[in-house]
Design an enzyme around this catalytic site. Structure first.
Site, PDB file in Angstrom:
ATOM      1  N   ARG A   1    -104.201-158.739 -15.964  1.00  0.00           N
ATOM      2  CA  ARG A   1    -102.759-158.871 -16.206  1.00  0.00           C
ATOM      3  C   ARG A   1    -102.317-160.315 -15.931  1.00  0.00           C
ATOM      4  NH1 ARG A   1     -97.461-156.347 -15.872  1.00  0.00           N
ATOM      5  NH2 ARG A   1     -96.289-157.081 -14.051  1.00  0.00           N
TER       6      ARG A   1
ATOM      7  N   LYS B   1     -92.566-149.978 -12.685  1.00  0.00           N
ATOM      8  CA  LYS B   1     -92.139-149.689 -11.321  1.00  0.00           C
ATOM      9  C   LYS B   1     -90.703-149.179 -11.300  1.00  0.00           C
ATOM     10  CE  LYS B   1     -95.124-152.930  -8.834  1.00  0.00           C
ATOM     11  NZ  LYS B   1     -95.168-154.101  -7.913  1.00  0.00           N
TER      12      LYS B   1
ATOM     13  N   HIS C   1     -91.127-157.555 -14.946  1.00  0.00           N
ATOM     14  CA  HIS C   1     -90.692-158.066 -13.646  1.00  0.00           C
ATOM     15  C   HIS C   1     -89.195-157.868 -13.479  1.00  0.00           C
ATOM     16  CE1 HIS C   1     -94.303-161.041 -13.157  1.00  0.00           C
ATOM     17  NE2 HIS C   1     -94.582-159.829 -12.721  1.00  0.00           N
TER      18      HIS C   1
ATOM     19  N   ARG D   1     -99.850-153.099 -15.937  1.00  0.00           N
ATOM     20  CA  ARG D   1    -100.408-152.812 -14.617  1.00  0.00           C
ATOM     21  C   ARG D   1    -101.387-151.660 -14.801  1.00  0.00           C
ATOM     22  NH1 ARG D   1     -94.722-153.250 -13.843  1.00  0.00           N
ATOM     23  NH2 ARG D   1     -94.122-155.013 -12.498  1.00  0.00           N
TER      24      ARG D   1
ATOM     25  N   HIS E   1    -106.367-156.137 -11.948  1.00  0.00           N
ATOM     26  CA  HIS E   1    -105.048-156.787 -11.953  1.00  0.00           C
ATOM     27  C   HIS E   1    -105.142-158.235 -12.410  1.00  0.00           C
ATOM     28  CE1 HIS E   1    -100.823-156.481 -11.065  1.00  0.00           C
ATOM     29  NE2 HIS E   1    -100.850-157.623 -10.392  1.00  0.00           N
TER      30      HIS E   1
END
Length: 302
Positions: free
Chosen positions: A248, A177, A271, A154, A245
């Site tokens: 990616r 994240k 993810h 990212r 993005h």
């Protein structure tokens, strides 16, 4: 919009600190979630954490209705609800069960990611070098874009890398994240791009400091990368979907086309759920259908 009261401003400051330090959210998410919290505090006249935790469904629906009158669409309304849910959950604490936690947002039609072709991705990285105002800036931008396309990072993950990543290595430890860490392999071409940038950068790259520097030596920000890519895609005649993005997305789609299994791709992308990764199977199928339609004699004749 009415300014928040001192009590509301204090709540916002605490919420913002939580997002930055405890949740380790990206600057974009921090801004969006803080803005949503500000709106709901002011419009619903909430002045302490107990009032926030007690926000009911009716009040939340009225709040979203007012936001709709301001012109926001389904996607924005869904994001607003998600942000306020997180804010209310924070107010209620870990054991709190809030009324709006079970609220459902508007149904969204999920569009497929629009990846670039390998040639488009390479040309994009080459173009940012050619149009850079200084050589080291072109090398910097190329290294960032190759990390997105060649390692599936990212943009926030690439820009959070420290000077320690300037030392050539076959893998990188990436913080994604929610502070979740993963190890990603680094292709030789990506290693070489980082090494070339590090050698040309006029600022010292300390192991604990930012790897990618802005023109004046501070940390490189996402907006600058997005601006550079926008200029390059216009010069190359690429569609508006050719964003940082999208590189990616291209990484994921091209790996899947090459035979990478979904579980491995999930790990590489960072993810949290396999469901987020499965969308790329639809992208691959859509691309195959486009190729079939372009090549099949019956399709051409029809």
């Amino acid at each position: 919009m009415t300014k928040p009261t001192p009590q509301q401003a204090a709540l916002l400051a605490e919420w913002r600190e939580h997002l930055i330090h405890a949740r380790r959210r990206s600057p974009h998410t921090v801004r969006a979630y803080t803005a949503a919290a500000r709106r709901v505090l002011v419009e619903c006249s909430l002045s302490d954490w107990n009032a926030v935790a007690a926000l009911d469904v009716s009040a939340m629906r009225r709040f979203l209705t007012r936001r709709r009158t301001e012109g926001i669409g389904n996607a924005s309304a869904a994001r607003e609800l998600s942000a306020v849910k997180a804010f209310v959950a924070f107010a209620a604490g870990e054991d709190g069960d809030t009324a709006i936690a079970r609220m459902r947002g508007p149904r969204l039609k999920k569009g497929l990611p629009r990846p670039l072709t390998p040639d488009e991705a390479v040309h994009l990285a080459q173009d940012v070098v050619a149009r850079a105002t200084e050589d080291w800036i072109g090398l910097r931008d190329r290294a960032v874009l190759l990390l997105l396309y060649g390692a599936g990072l990212r943009i926030a993950e690439a820009l959070s890398l420290t000077g320690a990543a300037a030392t050539p290595a076959e893998t990188l430890l990436v913080e994604g994240k929610g502070g979740k860490q993963r190890i990603v392999p680094v292709l030789p071409v990506v290693q070489d791009a980082i090494t070339a940038y590090a050698a040309a950068c006029p600022y010292p790259l300390h192991p604990a400091g930012p790897l990618f520097r802005g023109a004046k030596g501070g940390p490189l920000n996402q907006g600058m990368v997005q601006k550079v890519v926008a200029q390059a895609r216009r010069a190359l005649g690429l569609p508006p979907s050719a964003t940082p993005h999208a590189l990616r997305h291209s990484f994921a789609t091209h790996l899947l086309s090459g035979g990478t299994d979904l579980r491995s791709l999930q790990e590489l992308l960072g993810h949290a759920s396999l469901g987020s990764t499965q969308i790329y199977t639809r992208v691959d199928a859509a691309q195959m259908l486009n190729v079939y339609r372009a090549a099949h004699p019956r399709e051409k004749a029809g």
